[in-house]
Write a protein that holds these residues in place. Structure first.
Motif, PDB file in Angstrom:
ATOM      1  N   GLN A 195       0.821  -1.212   0.000  1.00 40.72           N
ATOM      2  CA  GLN A 195       0.000   0.000   0.000  1.00 40.72           C
ATOM      3  C   GLN A 195       0.853   1.259   0.000  1.00 40.72           C
ATOM      4  O   GLN A 195       0.514   2.246  -0.662  1.00 40.72           O
ATOM      5  CB  GLN A 195      -0.929  -0.020   1.213  1.00 40.72           C
ATOM      6  CG  GLN A 195      -2.019  -1.081   1.114  1.00 40.72           C
ATOM      7  CD  GLN A 195      -2.821  -1.202   2.387  1.00 40.72           C
ATOM      8  OE1 GLN A 195      -2.475  -0.611   3.423  1.00 40.72           O
ATOM      9  NE2 GLN A 195      -3.902  -1.973   2.344  1.00 40.72           N
ATOM     10  N   ARG A 196       1.964   1.227   0.719  1.00 41.11           N
ATOM     11  CA  ARG A 196       2.862   2.388   0.674  1.00 41.11           C
ATOM     12  C   ARG A 196       3.437   2.582  -0.717  1.00 41.11           C
ATOM     13  O   ARG A 196       3.562   3.706  -1.207  1.00 41.11           O
ATOM     14  CB  ARG A 196       3.985   2.211   1.701  1.00 41.11           C
ATOM     15  CG  ARG A 196       3.545   2.420   3.136  1.00 41.11           C
ATOM     16  CD  ARG A 196       4.736   2.558   4.057  1.00 41.11           C
ATOM     17  NE  ARG A 196       5.538   1.336   4.080  1.00 41.11           N
ATOM     18  CZ  ARG A 196       5.383   0.380   4.992  1.00 41.11           C
ATOM     19  NH1 ARG A 196       4.445   0.499   5.929  1.00 41.11           N
ATOM     20  NH2 ARG A 196       6.140  -0.695   4.968  1.00 41.11           N
TER      21      ARG A 196
ATOM     22  N   GLU B  41       1.970   1.629  -3.541  1.00 43.23           N
ATOM     23  CA  GLU B  41       0.883   2.119  -4.387  1.00 43.23           C
ATOM     24  C   GLU B  41       0.650   3.607  -4.176  1.00 43.23           C
ATOM     25  O   GLU B  41       0.450   4.358  -5.147  1.00 43.23           O
ATOM     26  CB  GLU B  41      -0.400   1.340  -4.089  1.00 43.23           C
ATOM     27  CG  GLU B  41      -0.377  -0.101  -4.586  1.00 43.23           C
ATOM     28  CD  GLU B  41      -1.672  -0.817  -4.284  1.00 43.23           C
ATOM     29  OE1 GLU B  41      -2.415  -0.340  -3.396  1.00 43.23           O
ATOM     30  OE2 GLU B  41      -1.955  -1.837  -4.942  1.00 43.23           O
ATOM     31  N   ASN B  42       0.674   4.060  -2.933  1.00 39.65           N
ATOM     32  CA  ASN B  42       0.485   5.490  -2.673  1.00 39.65           C
ATOM     33  C   ASN B  42       1.597   6.322  -3.295  1.00 39.65           C
ATOM     34  O   ASN B  42       1.344   7.409  -3.852  1.00 39.65           O
ATOM     35  CB  ASN B  42       0.417   5.735  -1.165  1.00 39.65           C
ATOM     36  CG  ASN B  42      -0.795   5.094  -0.521  1.00 39.65           C
ATOM     37  OD1 ASN B  42      -1.819   4.885  -1.180  1.00 39.65           O
ATOM     38  ND2 ASN B  42      -0.702   4.785   0.760  1.00 39.65           N
ATOM     39  N   SER B  43       2.822   5.818  -3.218  1.00 44.18           N
ATOM     40  CA  SER B  43       3.938   6.539  -3.824  1.00 44.18           C
ATOM     41  C   SER B  43       3.800   6.604  -5.342  1.00 44.18           C
ATOM     42  O   SER B  43       4.036   7.655  -5.961  1.00 44.18           O
ATOM     43  CB  SER B  43       5.259   5.869  -3.438  1.00 44.18           C
ATOM     44  OG  SER B  43       6.353   6.517  -4.075  1.00 44.18           O
TER      45      SER B  43
ATOM     46  N   ARG C 252       1.010   6.417  -7.113  1.00 44.74           N
ATOM     47  CA  ARG C 252      -0.098   7.315  -7.465  1.00 44.74           C
ATOM     48  C   ARG C 252       0.329   8.783  -7.348  1.00 44.74           C
ATOM     49  O   ARG C 252      -0.073   9.622  -8.172  1.00 44.74           O
ATOM     50  CB  ARG C 252      -1.298   7.032  -6.560  1.00 44.74           C
ATOM     51  CG  ARG C 252      -1.984   5.699  -6.846  1.00 44.74           C
ATOM     52  CD  ARG C 252      -3.320   5.611  -6.135  1.00 44.74           C
ATOM     53  NE  ARG C 252      -4.000   4.376  -6.436  1.00 44.74           N
ATOM     54  CZ  ARG C 252      -3.940   3.277  -5.700  1.00 44.74           C
ATOM     55  NH1 ARG C 252      -3.218   3.284  -4.587  1.00 44.74           N
ATOM     56  NH2 ARG C 252      -4.587   2.165  -6.052  1.00 44.74           N
TER      57      ARG C 252
END
Length: 275
Positions: free
Chosen positions: A175-176, A178-180, A182
């Protein structure tokens, strides 16, 4: 002379205890009966258990690089997680929503678990670990309930909550990432909207955007296959007999304790009696 004096003292002690023995036996019988009757009226408690297995490496064979797995659990981490608000909070929430139990029983179990969570003294749920030095072994989740079905259901819910928490550890890294990614895509899109870019800069940004999109898609795929270091071995089985109360055992233990204490007090009074 000393041996004769000791023998006389022992005989005197036994005579003092024997004189009071009928009263000691009577008190022991009365208290044993009270404890037996009191235990009979206590609510029954059933116990069920579910097993989880853990492996230290978390990866298998050629899939080592393709799967995202959680790191091995340090000693005592799972016990702390069971007593924490994440795991126990999920257990409470699922107990309230499970319609396989009567509404009154759901409310009673949920309120009891909520109280144990607030006091940090979890007694309804228990976790036992049998691990080797490498961190591989078995975790046994034990749950107590007022009915056999409630105990088995609570054990399964707790085991699933622990599995979800363990898988969440693996998902955090994905998830970290993916956030980066995005955030990178948003920045590239913002730059592409500028009218001051030349052809080379625009092509570079387009290529970077395509790479970021591929990485984001790969991260999403890895998130679907993420797994923890725990696996379910055996779900809970509905128990046949309650583990508590045990009226006969409690009565026998009470009688033995009263007999021992009464004999000790009688021997002490005889030794202190100088008449």
């Amino acid at each position: 002379g000393q041996g004769t004096e000791n023998e006389i003292d022992l005989v005197t002690l036994w005579q003092g205890v024997r004189r009071r023995l009928p009263w000691i036996v009577l008190v022991a019988a009365l208290l044993a009966g009270v404890v037996y009757l009191w235990s009979r009226v206590q609510p029954e408690v059933y116990e069920a258990s579910s097993s989880l297995i853990t492996t230290g490496n978390g990866n298998v064979g050629s899939l080592r690089d393709a799967l995202v797995t959680a790191p091995p659990l340090p000693e005592g981490a799972l016990q702390e997680a069971l007593q924490g608000p994440i795991v126990l909070g999920e257990v409470i929430r699922r107990v309230r929503q499970d319609d396989r139990l009567a509404p009154e029983m759901r409310a009673e179990l949920a309120n009891k678990l909520q109280q144990e969570l607030q006091t940090r003294r979890v007694k309804t749920l228990n976790l036992q670990a049998r691990l080797d030095p490498g961190g591989n072994g078995i975790y046994t989740v034990t749950a107590q309930g007022p009915t056999p079905q409630a105990a088995a259901l609570l054990a399964d819910i707790t085991a699933q909550a622990l599995l979800n928490w363990d898988r969440g550890r693996a998902l955090q890294g994905v998830q970290r990432a993916e956030n980066s990614l995005r955030a990178q895509l948003a920045e590239i899109d913002r730059q592409l909207q500028s009218d001051t870019l030349n052809a080379l800069e625009r092509q570079t940004l387009v290529a970077a955007r395509a790479t970021a999109q591929r990485n984001l898609a790969q991260a999403s795929i890895q998130a679907e296959g993420a797994s923890g270091s725990l696996e379910l071995v055996a779900p809970a089985v509905v128990p046949l007999k309650p583990v508590a109360p045990k009226p006969l055992r409690n009565a026998v233990l009470t009688a033995l304790l009263v007999l021992l204490l009464g004999s000790g007090v009688a021997a002490l009074r005889t030794a202190l009696d100088r008449t």
